[in-house]
Design an enzyme around this catalytic site. Structure first.
Site, PDB file in Angstrom:
ATOM      1  N   MET A  19       0.837  -1.201   0.000  1.00 40.80           N
ATOM      2  CA  MET A  19       0.000   0.000   0.000  1.00 40.80           C
ATOM      3  C   MET A  19       0.869   1.247   0.000  1.00 40.80           C
ATOM      4  O   MET A  19       1.742   1.393   0.862  1.00 40.80           O
ATOM      5  CB  MET A  19      -0.935   0.002   1.214  1.00 40.80           C
ATOM      6  CG  MET A  19      -1.991  -1.087   1.180  1.00 40.80           C
ATOM      7  SD  MET A  19      -3.025  -1.089   2.658  1.00 40.80           S
ATOM      8  CE  MET A  19      -1.890  -1.867   3.846  1.00 40.80           C
ATOM      9  N   CYS A 102      -3.485  -1.594  -9.332  1.00 43.05           N
ATOM     10  CA  CYS A 102      -3.705  -0.229  -8.847  1.00 43.05           C
ATOM     11  C   CYS A 102      -4.693   0.497  -9.765  1.00 43.05           C
ATOM     12  O   CYS A 102      -4.447   0.629 -10.960  1.00 43.05           O
ATOM     13  CB  CYS A 102      -2.397   0.546  -8.780  1.00 43.05           C
ATOM     14  SG  CYS A 102      -2.634   2.262  -8.230  1.00 43.05           S
ATOM     15  N   HIS A 171      -7.360  -9.200  -6.098  1.00 36.77           N
ATOM     16  CA  HIS A 171      -8.314  -8.310  -5.427  1.00 36.77           C
ATOM     17  C   HIS A 171      -9.652  -8.515  -6.122  1.00 36.77           C
ATOM     18  O   HIS A 171      -9.766  -8.311  -7.329  1.00 36.77           O
ATOM     19  CB  HIS A 171      -7.855  -6.852  -5.547  1.00 36.77           C
ATOM     20  CG  HIS A 171      -8.733  -5.894  -4.809  1.00 36.77           C
ATOM     21  ND1 HIS A 171      -8.257  -4.756  -4.213  1.00 36.77           N
ATOM     22  CD2 HIS A 171     -10.064  -5.883  -4.561  1.00 36.77           C
ATOM     23  CE1 HIS A 171      -9.260  -4.097  -3.638  1.00 36.77           C
ATOM     24  NE2 HIS A 171     -10.356  -4.772  -3.852  1.00 36.77           N
ATOM     25  N   GLY A 205      -9.499  -8.358  -0.418  1.00 38.31           N
ATOM     26  CA  GLY A 205     -10.670  -7.512  -0.552  1.00 38.31           C
ATOM     27  C   GLY A 205     -11.673  -7.727   0.563  1.00 38.31           C
ATOM     28  O   GLY A 205     -12.268  -8.799   0.680  1.00 38.31           O
TER      29      GLY A 205
END
Length: 330
Positions: A19, A102, A171, A205
């Protein structure tokens, strides 16, 4: 036991997601202390690395106590990705990870991150360029697809495995969803249940509690879970999940004293790594998350984000510890 190349992870590992502005060495150190099995750097621009950008180079810093650790890169140019892979390999992380997930506009507009989801052939060429340029295992983090009408994770998983990708983190949202709406893990389960897929599949997620982690583990059959936003300011989530898996019971919530200790460590390590001034300034955004849900905290937060000297900050943390002695965090 889960294997990525020669890296051995425990059965059903918990991974700290890469992150931006969060998973730097000080924060990774905290997460490792509290049970993260593997972690990744903030994502690094391949172009920035080649240009010798100072911020990109700093993100290459890894330490033996946090292993196994992966360095994540992103980009949309094969030559740049190959060269950045060689640069990353010189600092000897355990893994090189590629970001195809991203959703941020400034990344996508450069044909990188989730932007690559619109061109799977390009994704394969970029990935192959990285694999051919390093001796390290290469993993990928991606999303389900660009939008609901172009979910292509099944094709992506098979083709990435075919060229030698060692593990895949998914994700369970599309790029169009950004971080909104619900993640749909049924797509991850379908990839995992594909008889052609033998590489580890990690789900990402909306995992924000031990109960949900166990539910998703049982329901979707993945090899491990990657945790992102729920770990921001709350590194305890990793051990909480592990304890719940073993016992079916909850660990006691971290007290204010525990939170102050985490902040004290985070601030100390940030100043050691980044220098005093930058360490102080870049730790400020984290205070809200560390002390979330604590009543009447606003005056203390105001102090923490305005004080400029280490001794003043540590005195303020001592004051918080004393003010909330015996306070139970719900």
């Amino acid at each position: 036991m889960i294997k990525i190349g020669n890296i051995e992870l425990p059965d059903f590992p918990l991974l700290l997601a890469p992150m931006e502005d969060v998973s730097d060495p000080p924060y990774r150190r905290l997460c490792k202390m509290h049970g993260a099995d593997m972690m990744y750097s903030e994502f690094i621009s391949s172009e920035g690395l080649i240009r010798d950008a100072i911020k990109s180079r700093m993100k290459l810093d890894i330490f033996d106590y946090e292993r196994p650790v992966g360095i994540q890169i992103f980009g949309g140019d094969e030559e740049a990705m190959a060269l950045s892979s060689k640069i990353v390999s010189t600092v000897n992380p355990d893994i090189i990870d590629i970001n195809y997930g991203c959703p941020v506009k400034k990344v996508v507009c450069k044909g990188a991150g989730a932007g690559v989801l619109k061109d799977v052939d390009l994704m394969i060429r970029l990935t192959k360029a990285v694999i051919d340029s390093t001796h390290l295992p290469v993993t990928v983090k991606t999303r389900l697809g660009w939008d609901d009408n172009s979910i292509n994770i099944d094709e992506v998983a098979e083709r990435l495995q075919d060229i030698g990708v060692a593990a895949l983190s998914i994700h369970a949202r599309t790029r169009a969803q950004m971080y909104k709406g619900h993640s749909d893990w049924s797509h991850i389960a379908r990839v995992k249940n594909n008889p052609r897929i033998t590489m580890p599949i990690f789900g990402n997620g909306d995992i924000d509690s031990p109960e949900k982690a166990l539910q998703y583990k049982n329901e979707y059959g993945i090899d491990g879970i990657m945790i992102g936003r729920a770990a921001i300011g709350y590194p305890w989530i990793f051990n909480e999940i592990k304890h719940y898996f073993k016992t079916g019971e909850h660990l006691a919530k971290p007290t204010v004293v525990d939170r102050v200790e985490a902040v004290r460590n985070h601030l100390t390590w940030a100043m050691e790594w980044k220098g005093e001034r930058l360490g102080i300034v870049e730790t400020r955004p984290h205070y809200t998350n560390y002390f979330k849900g604590i009543h009447s905290f606003k005056p203390f937060k105001q102090k923490l984000v305005t004080l400029d000297r280490p001794e003043e900050l540590f005195a303020a943390l001592n004051e918080i510890e004393q003010a909330y002695a015996g306070y139970e965090v719900v």
